[in-house]
Design a protein around this motif. Structure first.
Motif, PDB file in Angstrom:
ATOM      1  N   UNK A 118       1.175  -1.399   0.111  1.00 55.44           N
ATOM      2  CA  UNK A 118      -0.465  -0.035   0.311  1.00 55.44           C
ATOM      3  C   UNK A 118       1.106   1.144  -0.503  1.00 55.44           C
ATOM      4  N   UNK A 119       0.539   2.208  -0.853  1.00 53.65           N
ATOM      5  CA  UNK A 119       1.236   3.807  -0.667  1.00 53.65           C
ATOM      6  C   UNK A 119       0.241   4.568  -0.829  1.00 53.65           C
ATOM      7  N   UNK A 120       0.512   5.241   0.596  1.00 51.20           N
ATOM      8  CA  UNK A 120      -0.104   6.548   0.953  1.00 51.20           C
ATOM      9  C   UNK A 120      -0.077   7.384  -0.270  1.00 51.20           C
ATOM     10  N   UNK A 121      -1.330   7.978  -0.097  1.00 46.88           N
ATOM     11  CA  UNK A 121      -1.963   8.395  -1.914  1.00 46.88           C
ATOM     12  C   UNK A 121      -2.318   9.804  -1.129  1.00 46.88           C
ATOM     13  N   UNK A 122      -2.445  11.410  -1.421  1.00 45.96           N
ATOM     14  CA  UNK A 122      -3.291  12.219  -1.363  1.00 45.96           C
ATOM     15  C   UNK A 122      -4.437  12.424  -2.721  1.00 45.96           C
ATOM     16  N   UNK A 123      -5.605  12.825  -1.582  1.00 48.24           N
ATOM     17  CA  UNK A 123      -6.975  13.249  -2.725  1.00 48.24           C
ATOM     18  C   UNK A 123      -7.661  14.120  -2.517  1.00 48.24           C
ATOM     19  N   UNK A 124      -7.937  14.558  -3.107  1.00 49.79           N
ATOM     20  CA  UNK A 124      -9.122  15.947  -2.940  1.00 49.79           C
ATOM     21  C   UNK A 124     -10.414  15.233  -3.251  1.00 49.79           C
ATOM     22  N   UNK A 125     -11.225  15.274  -1.327  1.00 46.35           N
ATOM     23  CA  UNK A 125     -13.343  14.622  -1.485  1.00 46.35           C
ATOM     24  C   UNK A 125     -13.427  15.838  -1.463  1.00 46.35           C
ATOM     25  N   UNK A 126     -14.817  15.701  -2.120  1.00 48.62           N
ATOM     26  CA  UNK A 126     -16.268  16.745  -1.073  1.00 48.62           C
ATOM     27  C   UNK A 126     -16.049  16.711  -0.234  1.00 48.62           C
ATOM     28  N   UNK A 127     -16.062  17.431   0.616  1.00 48.25           N
ATOM     29  CA  UNK A 127     -15.774  17.874   2.613  1.00 48.25           C
ATOM     30  C   UNK A 127     -16.759  17.131   3.477  1.00 48.25           C
ATOM     31  N   UNK A 128     -18.222  17.782   2.301  1.00 51.67           N
ATOM     32  CA  UNK A 128     -19.679  16.699   3.205  1.00 51.67           C
ATOM     33  C   UNK A 128     -19.597  15.304   3.018  1.00 51.67           C
TER      34      UNK A 128
END
Length: 95
Positions: free
Chosen positions: A25-35
């Motif tokens: 597994x590799x740590x990854x940054x994602x942009x997600x809808x906050x709500x």
């Protein structure tokens, strides 16, 4: 999860059984809808695993579409043959 195949032989019969192995597994940054993220966390949803499952499904669908595109000529040829000549060995079918 990665699947490997384990081969067992019992009385001369070889069985191919899937065996789960740990994937890297590799740590990854994602942009997600906050709500959506707040709601998922409130429901106890594992966001990382859910995102991984969604990406795995998208990869699977993409591979299927690519395979169909790459093999469209062969599939069309096979369908044309069957339409003109019927299924090979059709006389042996029990249904």
């Amino acid at each position: 999860m990665c699947i490997t195949w384990v081969h067992y032989s019992l009385r001369g019969v070889t069985m191919h059984v899937p065996e789960a192995t740990k994937s890297i597994r590799k740590p990854t940054n994602l942009s997600l809808d906050t709500d959506l993220l707040k709601e998922a966390k409130a429901l106890g949803i594992n966001v990382s695993r859910s995102a991984e499952a969604g990406i795995a499904e998208a990869v699977k669908l993409h591979k299927q579409k690519k395979w169909l595109h790459d093999n469209a000529t062969a599939l069309a040829s096979s369908n044309t043959y069957i339409e003109a000549n019927g299924l090979p060995l059709a006389r042996h079918r029990q249904f």
